[in-house]
Design a protein around this motif. Structure first.
Motif, short mmCIF file in Angstrom:
data_model
loop_
_atom_site.label_atom_id
_atom_site.label_comp_id
_atom_site.label_asym_id
_atom_site.label_seq_id
_atom_site.Cartn_x
_atom_site.Cartn_y
_atom_site.Cartn_z
N PHE A 1 -111.94 34.47 -8.14
CA PHE A 1 -111.20 35.69 -8.49
C PHE A 1 -109.91 35.23 -9.16
CE2 PHE A 1 -108.36 39.28 -7.73
CZ PHE A 1 -109.16 40.35 -8.05
N MET A 2 -109.99 35.01 -10.47
CA MET A 2 -108.86 34.44 -11.21
C MET A 2 -107.81 35.49 -11.53
SD MET A 2 -109.69 31.30 -11.25
CE MET A 2 -108.33 30.72 -12.26
N THR A 3 -106.57 35.13 -11.32
CA THR A 3 -105.44 35.99 -11.65
C THR A 3 -104.38 35.17 -12.39
OG1 THR A 3 -104.42 35.52 -9.50
CG2 THR A 3 -105.80 37.50 -9.66
N HIS A 4 -103.38 35.88 -12.95
CA HIS A 4 -102.30 35.22 -13.68
C HIS A 4 -100.98 35.87 -13.28
CE1 HIS A 4 -105.23 33.15 -16.30
NE2 HIS A 4 -105.91 34.28 -16.20
N PHE A 5 -100.16 35.12 -12.55
CA PHE A 5 -98.90 35.64 -12.05
C PHE A 5 -97.69 35.16 -12.85
CE2 PHE A 5 -101.13 35.53 -7.72
CZ PHE A 5 -101.58 36.84 -7.88
N GLU A 6 -97.94 34.41 -13.92
CA GLU A 6 -96.83 33.77 -14.61
C GLU A 6 -95.77 34.76 -15.10
OE1 GLU A 6 -100.48 31.24 -14.96
OE2 GLU A 6 -99.99 33.36 -15.22
N HIS A 7 -96.20 35.95 -15.49
CA HIS A 7 -95.27 36.93 -16.06
C HIS A 7 -95.15 38.18 -15.19
CE1 HIS A 7 -95.32 34.37 -19.59
NE2 HIS A 7 -96.64 34.50 -19.67
N SER A 8 -95.46 38.06 -13.89
CA SER A 8 -95.42 39.23 -13.01
C SER A 8 -94.68 38.90 -11.71
CB SER A 8 -96.84 39.70 -12.69
OG SER A 8 -97.57 39.98 -13.86
N PRO A 9 -93.36 38.70 -11.79
CA PRO A 9 -92.61 38.36 -10.57
C PRO A 9 -92.68 39.46 -9.51
CG PRO A 9 -91.12 38.87 -12.39
CD PRO A 9 -92.49 38.76 -12.98
N GLY A 10 -92.74 40.73 -9.95
CA GLY A 10 -92.85 41.82 -8.99
C GLY A 10 -94.16 41.78 -8.23
N LEU A 11 -95.24 41.46 -8.94
CA LEU A 11 -96.55 41.36 -8.29
C LEU A 11 -96.58 40.19 -7.31
CD1 LEU A 11 -99.42 42.45 -8.10
CD2 LEU A 11 -100.05 40.96 -10.01
N ILE A 12 -95.93 39.08 -7.69
CA ILE A 12 -95.84 37.93 -6.78
C ILE A 12 -95.11 38.34 -5.50
CG2 ILE A 12 -94.84 35.64 -6.46
CD1 ILE A 12 -95.23 35.15 -9.44
N ALA A 13 -94.02 39.09 -5.65
CA ALA A 13 -93.26 39.53 -4.48
C ALA A 13 -94.12 40.43 -3.58
CB ALA A 13 -92.00 40.28 -4.93
N HIS A 14 -94.87 41.34 -4.20
CA HIS A 14 -95.71 42.25 -3.42
C HIS A 14 -96.80 41.49 -2.67
CE1 HIS A 14 -98.21 45.67 -2.33
NE2 HIS A 14 -99.24 45.06 -2.89
N ILE A 15 -97.46 40.57 -3.35
CA ILE A 15 -98.53 39.80 -2.71
C ILE A 15 -97.98 38.91 -1.61
CG2 ILE A 15 -100.23 37.96 -3.10
CD1 ILE A 15 -100.80 39.22 -5.81
N THR A 16 -96.80 38.34 -1.83
CA THR A 16 -96.16 37.51 -0.80
C THR A 16 -95.84 38.34 0.44
OG1 THR A 16 -95.21 36.06 -2.49
CG2 THR A 16 -94.22 35.98 -0.29
N LEU A 17 -95.30 39.54 0.23
CA LEU A 17 -95.02 40.43 1.36
C LEU A 17 -96.30 40.79 2.10
CD1 LEU A 17 -92.39 42.88 -0.19
CD2 LEU A 17 -92.01 41.35 1.74
N ALA A 18 -97.35 41.12 1.34
CA ALA A 18 -98.63 41.49 1.96
C ALA A 18 -99.19 40.33 2.77
CB ALA A 18 -99.62 41.91 0.87
#
Length: 264
Positions: free
Chosen positions: A113-130
Motif C-alpha cells: 500500500f504505497m503512499t507519498h508523504f513528502e509534501h503532506s506534513p499535515g497528513l504525516i501529523a494526522h497519521i502520527t497522532l492516529a
C-alpha cells in the motif's frame, strides 16, 4: 525483507518470552537483565527491518501488515522501557508474541500500500497522532487485562501468595487510567485533525473509519467519566477497555485487512 534479520528478531523475542514464563507460572525469580537485554536487541533488529520495509525509493509502504508490525514494535518498545520502572512481566509475553507473529506475517504474506508523504506534513501529523493514539489505547487494554487477572488471583479462595514478579493492583489501576487519559486525548486530536488533513475523510469508502473511531472515542470517554465520577472498577473497566480497543482496531485495520490480505 531480510529473512535472517526476521528470524533473529523472532528468536530474540521468543527466548525473552521463555525466560519470563517460568517466573509467572511458578513464581520463581526472573533474570530481568537477560530479558531486557534480549528484548532491546529484538526491538533494535525489529526497527531495522521496519526502516527497510516501510521506506523505499518509490515511497512509503504502509501496508496493513507493515503497520501491524510497526504497532507491535512500538508496543514492545514502550513496555520494555517501562520495565525499567515497574514490573510488567505479565504483559511482555503478549507484546513479544504479537511482535514475533507480525514480523513473520509481514515476511511471508505479500501486501503493498504505497503512499507519498513528502509534501503532506499535515497528513504525516494526522497519521502520527492516529498511530500513537492506537498504540497507547492498546497498551491501556493490555493493562486492563492484567488488572482483571490480578483481581481474579486476589479473590481466589486458595489465598495463594502473590507472585513477587507482579505489581500491586492499585498501582496498575492508577497507571491504566493515566494511559487511557493520554490515549483518549490523542484520539481526540486524531478525530479533530482528520477532516483538515485527509481529503477523503468522509468519503463513502472511508466513512466507516471515522464512525468507528468516534464510537470508540465515546466508549473510552464514558469509561473515564464512569471511573472518575461514579467510581467504576473491576470488570466494567475491563470490558469497556476491550470493546473500545476492538472498535478502534476495526476502524484502523478492518477494511484494509479484507482488501489487502484476504481478497488478494
Amino acid at each position: 525483507m531480510n529473512l535472517v534479520a526476521v528470524c533473529a528478531a523472532v528468536a530474540l523475542y521468543l527466548v525473552a518470552i521463555l525466560l519470563i514464563l517460568p517466573g509467572l507460572l511458578k513464581k520463581t525469580g526472573i533474570n530481568s537483565k537477560a530479558v531486557l537485554t534480549l528484548a532491546f536487541l529484538a526491538v533494535l533488529v525489529h526497527f531495522s527491518i521496519l526502516s527497510h520495509t516501510i521506506f523505499s525509493a518509490g515511497g512509503q509502504n504502509l501496508s496493513i501488515l507493515n503497520v501491524t508490525s510497526l504497532v507491535s514494535f512500538l508496543i514492545s518498545l514502550v513496555l520494555t522501557g517501562a520495565m525499567l520502572k515497574t514490573r510488567l512481566w505479565f504483559l511482555l509475553p503478549i507484546a513479544y508474541g504479537f511482535a514475533a507473529l507480525s514480523l513473520l506475517a509481514a515476511y511471508f504474506i505479500t501486501s503493498t500500500f504505497m503512499t507519498h508523504f513528502e509534501h503532506s506534513p499535515g497528513l504525516i501529523a494526522h497519521i502520527t497522532l492516529a498511530l500513537f493514539s492506537y498504540v497507547t489505547l492498546m497498551i491501556g487494554a493490555l493493562y486492563a487485562l492484567q488488572m482483571a487477572w490480578l483481581d481474579y488471583k486476589l479473590k481466589q479462595k486458595a489465598s495463594q501468595a502473590l507472585n513477587p514478579n507482579l505489581p500491586p493492583l492499585m498501582r496498575i489501576e492508577r497507571q491504566l487510567f493515566n494511559i487511557l487519559l493520554m490515549g483518549n486525548g490523542l484520539l481526540t486530536l486524531t478525530l479533530i485533525s482528520g477532516p483538515f488533513f485527509v481529503h477523503n475523510f468522509f468519503s463513502s469508502e472511508d466513512i466507516h473509519k471515522a464512525v468507528l473511531s468516534f464510537i470508540a472515542w465515546i466508549v473510552f470517554s464514558i469509561l473515564l467519566w464512569g471511573h472518575y465520577k461514579q467510581g467504576w472498577r473491576g470488570k466494567t473497566v475491563t470490558w469497556f477497555s476491550i470493546v473500545g480497543a476492538f472498535l478502534l482496531t476495526l476502524a484502523y485495520f478492518g477494511s484494509r485487512f479484507v482488501s489487502e490480505v484476504i481478497l488478494t
